[in-house]
Design an enzyme around this catalytic site. Structure first.
Site, PDB file in Angstrom:
ATOM      1  N   ALA A  86      -0.064  -1.932   4.953  1.00 50.27           N
ATOM      2  CA  ALA A  86       1.221  -1.435   5.727  1.00 50.27           C
ATOM      3  C   ALA A  86       0.355   0.121   6.148  1.00 50.27           C
ATOM      4  O   ALA A  86      -0.592   0.250   5.323  1.00 50.27           O
ATOM      5  CB  ALA A  86       2.305  -1.274   5.299  1.00 50.27           C
TER       6      ALA A  86
ATOM      7  N   LEU B 128       4.727   1.794   0.271  1.00 52.06           N
ATOM      8  CA  LEU B 128       4.294   1.460   1.239  1.00 52.06           C
ATOM      9  C   LEU B 128       2.849   0.191   0.977  1.00 52.06           C
ATOM     10  O   LEU B 128       2.241   0.521   0.337  1.00 52.06           O
ATOM     11  CB  LEU B 128       4.155   1.994   2.658  1.00 52.06           C
ATOM     12  CG  LEU B 128       3.816   2.355   4.280  1.00 52.06           C
ATOM     13  CD1 LEU B 128       5.543   1.262   4.237  1.00 52.06           C
ATOM     14  CD2 LEU B 128       3.278   2.786   5.147  1.00 52.06           C
ATOM     15  N   ASP B 129       3.305  -0.805   1.130  1.00 50.85           N
ATOM     16  CA  ASP B 129       2.729  -2.142   1.077  1.00 50.85           C
ATOM     17  C   ASP B 129       0.924  -1.251   1.176  1.00 50.85           C
ATOM     18  O   ASP B 129       1.098  -0.968   2.178  1.00 50.85           O
ATOM     19  CB  ASP B 129       2.184  -3.025   0.865  1.00 50.85           C
ATOM     20  CG  ASP B 129       3.368  -3.312   0.897  1.00 50.85           C
ATOM     21  OD1 ASP B 129       4.200  -3.440   0.068  1.00 50.85           O
ATOM     22  OD2 ASP B 129       4.037  -5.204   1.062  1.00 50.85           O
ATOM     23  N   PRO B 130      -0.119  -1.215   0.208  1.00 58.96           N
ATOM     24  CA  PRO B 130      -1.697  -1.387   0.688  1.00 58.96           C
ATOM     25  C   PRO B 130      -1.432  -1.451   2.577  1.00 58.96           C
ATOM     26  O   PRO B 130      -2.346  -1.229   3.078  1.00 58.96           O
ATOM     27  CB  PRO B 130      -2.542  -1.764  -0.339  1.00 58.96           C
ATOM     28  CG  PRO B 130      -1.508  -1.851  -1.257  1.00 58.96           C
ATOM     29  CD  PRO B 130      -0.696  -2.033  -0.396  1.00 58.96           C
TER      30      PRO B 130
END
Length: 300
Positions: free
Chosen positions: A51, A47-49
Protein backbone atom coordinates in the site's frame (compact mmCIF):
# COMPACT_ATOMS: atom_id res chain seq x y z
CA UNK A 1 38.23 2.64 12.73
CA UNK A 2 34.46 2.41 12.89
CA UNK A 3 32.41 5.54 12.34
CA UNK A 4 31.24 7.30 15.50
CA UNK A 5 27.65 6.67 16.51
CA UNK A 6 25.14 9.38 15.67
CA UNK A 7 23.94 11.33 18.67
CA UNK A 8 20.18 10.86 19.17
CA UNK A 9 18.21 14.10 19.38
CA UNK A 10 15.25 14.89 21.60
CA UNK A 11 13.28 16.22 18.65
CA UNK A 12 9.48 16.16 18.59
CA UNK A 13 6.86 16.47 15.87
CA UNK A 14 5.04 14.61 13.11
CA UNK A 15 6.25 13.45 9.71
CA UNK A 16 3.22 12.86 7.50
CA UNK A 17 4.91 10.39 5.21
CA UNK A 18 3.57 9.35 1.84
CA UNK A 19 4.81 5.78 2.24
CA UNK A 20 6.12 4.28 -0.99
CA UNK A 21 5.11 0.94 -2.45
CA UNK A 22 6.93 -2.15 -1.16
CA UNK A 23 8.19 -0.59 2.07
CA UNK A 24 7.01 -1.84 5.46
CA UNK A 25 5.79 0.58 8.11
CA UNK A 26 8.67 -0.48 10.36
CA UNK A 27 11.21 0.27 7.61
CA UNK A 28 9.61 3.68 7.02
CA UNK A 29 9.81 4.59 10.71
CA UNK A 30 13.42 3.45 10.86
CA UNK A 31 14.36 5.55 7.83
CA UNK A 32 12.66 8.69 9.14
CA UNK A 33 14.10 8.23 12.61
CA UNK A 34 17.59 7.91 11.14
CA UNK A 35 17.20 11.00 8.93
CA UNK A 36 16.18 13.13 11.91
CA UNK A 37 18.52 11.44 14.38
CA UNK A 38 15.50 11.14 16.67
CA UNK A 39 15.82 9.42 20.04
CA UNK A 40 12.24 8.14 19.86
CA UNK A 41 9.84 7.33 17.01
CA UNK A 42 6.66 5.42 16.24
CA UNK A 43 3.78 5.35 13.77
CA UNK A 44 0.02 5.77 14.00
CA UNK A 45 -1.37 2.74 12.19
CA UNK A 46 0.36 0.05 10.12
CA UNK A 47 0.16 0.29 6.34
CA UNK A 48 0.73 -2.84 4.25
CA UNK A 49 4.00 -2.97 2.25
CA UNK A 50 2.02 -3.08 -1.02
CA UNK A 51 0.00 0.00 0.00
CA UNK A 52 0.96 3.63 -0.46
CA UNK A 53 -0.14 6.79 1.26
CA UNK A 54 -0.42 8.43 4.65
CA UNK A 55 1.74 6.95 7.40
CA UNK A 56 1.90 9.45 10.28
CA UNK A 57 5.28 9.04 12.00
CA UNK A 58 5.65 10.47 15.49
CA UNK A 59 9.00 11.69 16.82
CA UNK A 60 9.75 12.35 20.48
CA UNK A 61 6.83 13.72 22.48
CA UNK A 62 4.47 13.19 19.53
CA UNK A 63 4.54 9.45 20.33
CA UNK A 64 2.32 10.23 23.34
CA UNK A 65 -0.41 11.38 20.95
CA UNK A 66 -0.27 8.31 18.67
CA UNK A 67 -3.54 6.77 20.01
CA UNK A 68 -5.51 9.91 19.09
CA UNK A 69 -4.37 9.66 15.47
CA UNK A 70 -4.55 5.87 15.28
CA UNK A 71 -8.17 5.87 16.48
CA UNK A 72 -9.15 8.54 13.95
CA UNK A 73 -11.22 8.12 10.80
CA UNK A 74 -9.35 6.88 7.72
CA UNK A 75 -9.90 7.28 3.99
CA UNK A 76 -8.69 4.66 1.53
CA UNK A 77 -8.75 4.57 -2.27
CA UNK A 78 -8.50 1.02 -3.59
CA UNK A 79 -8.91 -1.07 -6.71
CA UNK A 80 -10.70 -4.41 -6.91
CA UNK A 81 -9.38 -6.76 -9.59
CA UNK A 82 -12.34 -8.91 -10.61
CA UNK A 83 -12.26 -12.61 -11.35
CA UNK A 84 -9.94 -14.10 -8.75
CA UNK A 85 -9.46 -14.31 -4.99
CA UNK A 86 -6.08 -14.88 -3.37
CA UNK A 87 -4.68 -16.22 -0.10
CA UNK A 88 -3.76 -12.69 1.01
CA UNK A 89 -6.74 -10.87 -0.58
CA UNK A 90 -4.24 -8.78 -2.57
CA UNK A 91 -1.74 -9.28 -5.41
CA UNK A 92 0.91 -10.84 -3.16
CA UNK A 93 -0.94 -14.10 -2.60
CA UNK A 94 -1.66 -17.17 -4.67
CA UNK A 95 -4.96 -17.49 -6.52
CA UNK A 96 -7.37 -19.80 -4.67
CA UNK A 97 -10.60 -19.30 -6.64
CA UNK A 98 -11.76 -17.74 -9.90
CA UNK A 99 -14.99 -16.55 -11.48
CA UNK A 100 -16.01 -15.54 -15.00
CA UNK A 101 -18.64 -13.10 -13.76
CA UNK A 102 -17.87 -9.38 -14.07
CA UNK A 103 -20.32 -7.13 -12.21
CA UNK A 104 -21.91 -4.20 -13.98
CA UNK A 105 -21.76 -0.69 -12.56
CA UNK A 106 -25.46 -0.90 -11.73
CA UNK A 107 -24.95 -4.14 -9.80
CA UNK A 108 -22.07 -2.63 -7.88
CA UNK A 109 -23.91 0.58 -7.00
CA UNK A 110 -26.86 -1.48 -5.78
CA UNK A 111 -24.84 -3.41 -3.18
CA UNK A 112 -22.43 -0.73 -1.94
CA UNK A 113 -24.96 0.72 0.56
CA UNK A 114 -24.94 -2.69 2.30
CA UNK A 115 -21.31 -2.01 3.27
CA UNK A 116 -22.02 1.27 5.07
CA UNK A 117 -22.64 1.43 8.82
CA UNK A 118 -21.73 -1.03 11.56
CA UNK A 119 -21.28 -4.63 10.46
CA UNK A 120 -19.12 -7.70 11.06
CA UNK A 121 -16.00 -8.37 9.05
CA UNK A 122 -13.64 -11.37 9.06
CA UNK A 123 -10.04 -10.07 8.83
CA UNK A 124 -7.70 -11.56 6.19
CA UNK A 125 -5.68 -14.52 7.46
CA UNK A 126 -2.52 -12.69 6.38
CA UNK A 127 -2.86 -9.95 9.00
CA UNK A 128 -0.97 -8.78 12.08
CA UNK A 129 -3.69 -9.98 14.45
CA UNK A 130 -2.48 -12.39 17.13
CA UNK A 131 -3.71 -15.93 17.78
CA UNK A 132 -2.39 -17.39 21.04
CA UNK A 133 0.46 -14.90 20.94
CA UNK A 134 1.43 -15.57 17.31
CA UNK A 135 0.84 -13.24 14.37
CA UNK A 136 -1.80 -14.60 11.98
CA UNK A 137 0.44 -14.02 8.94
CA UNK A 138 3.27 -16.04 10.54
CA UNK A 139 0.93 -18.97 11.12
CA UNK A 140 -0.51 -18.70 7.60
CA UNK A 141 2.95 -18.62 6.03
CA UNK A 142 3.89 -21.71 8.04
CA UNK A 143 0.99 -23.55 6.42
CA UNK A 144 -1.18 -23.72 9.54
CA UNK A 145 -4.95 -23.35 9.32
CA UNK A 146 -5.91 -19.86 10.48
CA UNK A 147 -9.42 -18.96 11.63
CA UNK A 148 -10.11 -15.40 12.71
CA UNK A 149 -13.30 -14.33 14.43
CA UNK A 150 -15.46 -11.67 12.83
CA UNK A 151 -15.08 -8.18 14.29
CA UNK A 152 -17.44 -5.23 14.21
CA UNK A 153 -16.22 -2.38 12.01
CA UNK A 154 -17.59 1.02 11.04
CA UNK A 155 -17.82 2.30 7.48
CA UNK A 156 -19.03 5.89 7.16
CA UNK A 157 -19.14 6.09 3.37
CA UNK A 158 -18.14 4.16 0.27
CA UNK A 159 -18.26 5.58 -3.23
CA UNK A 160 -17.46 4.57 -6.78
CA UNK A 161 -14.49 6.38 -8.37
CA UNK A 162 -14.35 4.44 -11.65
CA UNK A 163 -15.64 1.14 -13.00
CA UNK A 164 -14.29 -1.20 -15.65
CA UNK A 165 -14.91 -4.79 -16.62
CA UNK A 166 -11.65 -5.96 -15.03
CA UNK A 167 -10.96 -3.37 -12.33
CA UNK A 168 -13.04 -1.02 -10.21
CA UNK A 169 -11.74 1.81 -8.01
CA UNK A 170 -13.61 2.71 -4.82
CA UNK A 171 -13.07 5.17 -1.97
CA UNK A 172 -14.04 4.28 1.59
CA UNK A 173 -14.21 6.35 4.78
CA UNK A 174 -13.99 4.07 7.79
CA UNK A 175 -13.07 3.60 11.42
CA UNK A 176 -10.18 1.85 13.13
CA UNK A 177 -9.75 -1.87 12.48
CA UNK A 178 -11.30 -1.97 9.01
CA UNK A 179 -9.45 -4.22 6.56
CA UNK A 180 -9.84 -2.97 3.01
CA UNK A 181 -8.64 -6.32 1.64
CA UNK A 182 -11.53 -8.04 3.43
CA UNK A 183 -13.93 -5.35 2.22
CA UNK A 184 -12.93 -5.97 -1.40
CA UNK A 185 -13.24 -9.74 -0.93
CA UNK A 186 -16.71 -9.43 0.63
CA UNK A 187 -18.01 -7.01 -2.00
CA UNK A 188 -16.94 -9.41 -4.73
CA UNK A 189 -18.57 -12.39 -3.04
CA UNK A 190 -21.78 -10.41 -2.51
CA UNK A 191 -21.81 -9.77 -6.27
CA UNK A 192 -21.44 -13.47 -7.00
CA UNK A 193 -17.86 -13.27 -8.17
CA UNK A 194 -14.31 -13.20 -6.85
CA UNK A 195 -11.97 -10.27 -6.35
CA UNK A 196 -8.87 -8.99 -4.61
CA UNK A 197 -7.18 -5.65 -3.95
CA UNK A 198 -4.78 -4.67 -6.73
CA UNK A 199 -4.09 -1.12 -5.50
CA UNK A 200 -4.42 0.48 -2.07
CA UNK A 201 -3.74 4.09 -1.09
CA UNK A 202 -4.48 5.66 2.29
CA UNK A 203 -5.53 9.26 1.70
CA UNK A 204 -6.22 10.33 5.30
CA UNK A 205 -5.63 9.28 8.91
CA UNK A 206 -7.35 11.30 11.62
CA UNK A 207 -6.46 14.98 11.05
CA UNK A 208 -3.76 14.23 8.45
CA UNK A 209 -4.38 14.08 4.69
CA UNK A 210 -2.57 13.62 1.38
CA UNK A 211 -2.17 17.38 0.98
CA UNK A 212 0.11 17.47 4.05
CA UNK A 213 2.23 14.47 3.12
CA UNK A 214 5.90 14.43 2.19
CA UNK A 215 8.08 11.74 0.61
CA UNK A 216 11.33 10.09 1.66
CA UNK A 217 12.96 11.86 -1.32
CA UNK A 218 11.82 15.26 -0.03
CA UNK A 219 13.36 14.51 3.37
CA UNK A 220 16.61 13.31 1.82
CA UNK A 221 16.89 16.42 -0.35
CA UNK A 222 17.31 18.77 2.64
CA UNK A 223 19.32 18.78 5.86
CA UNK A 224 19.48 20.43 9.26
CA UNK A 225 16.97 23.20 9.97
CA UNK A 226 15.39 22.82 6.52
CA UNK A 227 14.54 19.20 7.28
CA UNK A 228 13.32 20.04 10.80
CA UNK A 229 11.01 22.65 9.25
CA UNK A 230 9.11 19.84 7.52
CA UNK A 231 7.93 18.51 10.90
CA UNK A 232 4.37 19.28 11.89
CA UNK A 233 3.69 20.37 15.50
CA UNK A 234 2.62 17.82 18.10
CA UNK A 235 -0.59 19.80 18.58
CA UNK A 236 -1.72 19.04 15.00
CA UNK A 237 -2.52 15.47 16.05
CA UNK A 238 -4.96 16.73 18.69
CA UNK A 239 -6.98 18.95 16.37
CA UNK A 240 -10.12 16.89 16.94
CA UNK A 241 -10.11 17.48 20.72
CA UNK A 242 -11.18 20.57 22.69
CA UNK A 243 -8.20 22.77 23.63
CA UNK A 244 -7.95 24.22 27.13
CA UNK A 245 -5.63 27.24 27.34
CA UNK A 246 -4.11 27.47 30.79
CA UNK A 247 -2.57 30.36 32.69
CA UNK A 248 1.00 30.13 34.09
CA UNK A 249 -0.14 28.88 37.52
CA UNK A 250 -2.36 26.18 36.03
CA UNK A 251 0.34 25.17 33.55
CA UNK A 252 2.90 24.71 36.33
CA UNK A 253 0.53 22.39 38.20
CA UNK A 254 -0.29 20.31 35.12
CA UNK A 255 3.40 19.91 34.28
CA UNK A 256 3.71 18.06 37.60
CA UNK A 257 0.72 15.85 36.79
CA UNK A 258 -1.71 17.69 39.05
CA UNK A 259 -5.33 18.51 38.25
CA UNK A 260 -6.43 22.15 38.00
CA UNK A 261 -9.73 23.97 38.36
CA UNK A 262 -10.76 25.62 35.09
CA UNK A 263 -11.90 29.22 35.46
CA UNK A 264 -13.46 31.87 33.28
CA UNK A 265 -16.63 32.22 31.26
CA UNK A 266 -17.45 29.11 29.28
CA UNK A 267 -15.07 26.84 31.19
CA UNK A 268 -16.26 23.25 30.61
CA UNK A 269 -17.62 21.19 33.49
CA UNK A 270 -17.30 17.77 31.84
CA UNK A 271 -15.31 16.49 28.86
CA UNK A 272 -14.32 12.92 28.04
CA UNK A 273 -11.19 14.03 26.18
CA UNK A 274 -9.33 17.32 25.92
CA UNK A 275 -5.83 18.74 25.75
CA UNK A 276 -4.27 21.53 27.73
CA UNK A 277 -1.90 24.10 26.24
CA UNK A 278 0.25 26.99 27.36
CA UNK A 279 1.90 29.43 24.98
CA UNK A 280 0.77 27.33 22.03
CA UNK A 281 2.54 24.21 23.28
CA UNK A 282 0.91 20.92 24.33
CA UNK A 283 1.07 20.40 28.08
CA UNK A 284 -1.09 17.32 28.54
CA UNK A 285 -4.02 15.27 27.34
CA UNK A 286 -6.73 14.31 29.78
CA UNK A 287 -10.37 14.86 30.69
CA UNK A 288 -12.55 17.32 32.60
CA UNK A 289 -14.61 16.28 35.60
CA UNK A 290 -16.50 18.61 37.96
CA UNK A 291 -14.81 21.57 36.27
CA UNK A 292 -11.28 20.25 36.83
CA UNK A 293 -8.83 19.22 34.15
CA UNK A 294 -7.36 15.81 34.99
CA UNK A 295 -4.08 15.09 33.13
CA UNK A 296 -3.76 11.65 31.55
CA UNK A 297 -0.47 12.09 29.65
CA UNK A 298 1.91 14.96 30.41
CA UNK A 299 4.15 16.24 27.60
CA UNK A 300 7.67 17.56 28.16
Amino acid sequence: MSAPKRVKRAISGWVILNKPYDMTSTQAVGKVRWLFGAAKAGHAGTLDPLATGILPIALGEATKAVPYVQDGTKIYRFAIAWGSSTTTDDTEGSVVATSEHRPSQAELEAVLPEFVGLFSQVPPIFSALKIDGERAYDLARAGEAVELAAREIRVDAISLVSHGSETTILEVTCGKGTYVRSLARDIAERLGTRGHVSMLHRAAVGPFTDTQSITIEMLEAVEGEARDALLRPVADSLAGLPELRLNPTQAAAVRHGNSVLLTGAGAPVTLDDAWASFGGQVLATGWVEFGQFQPRRVFN
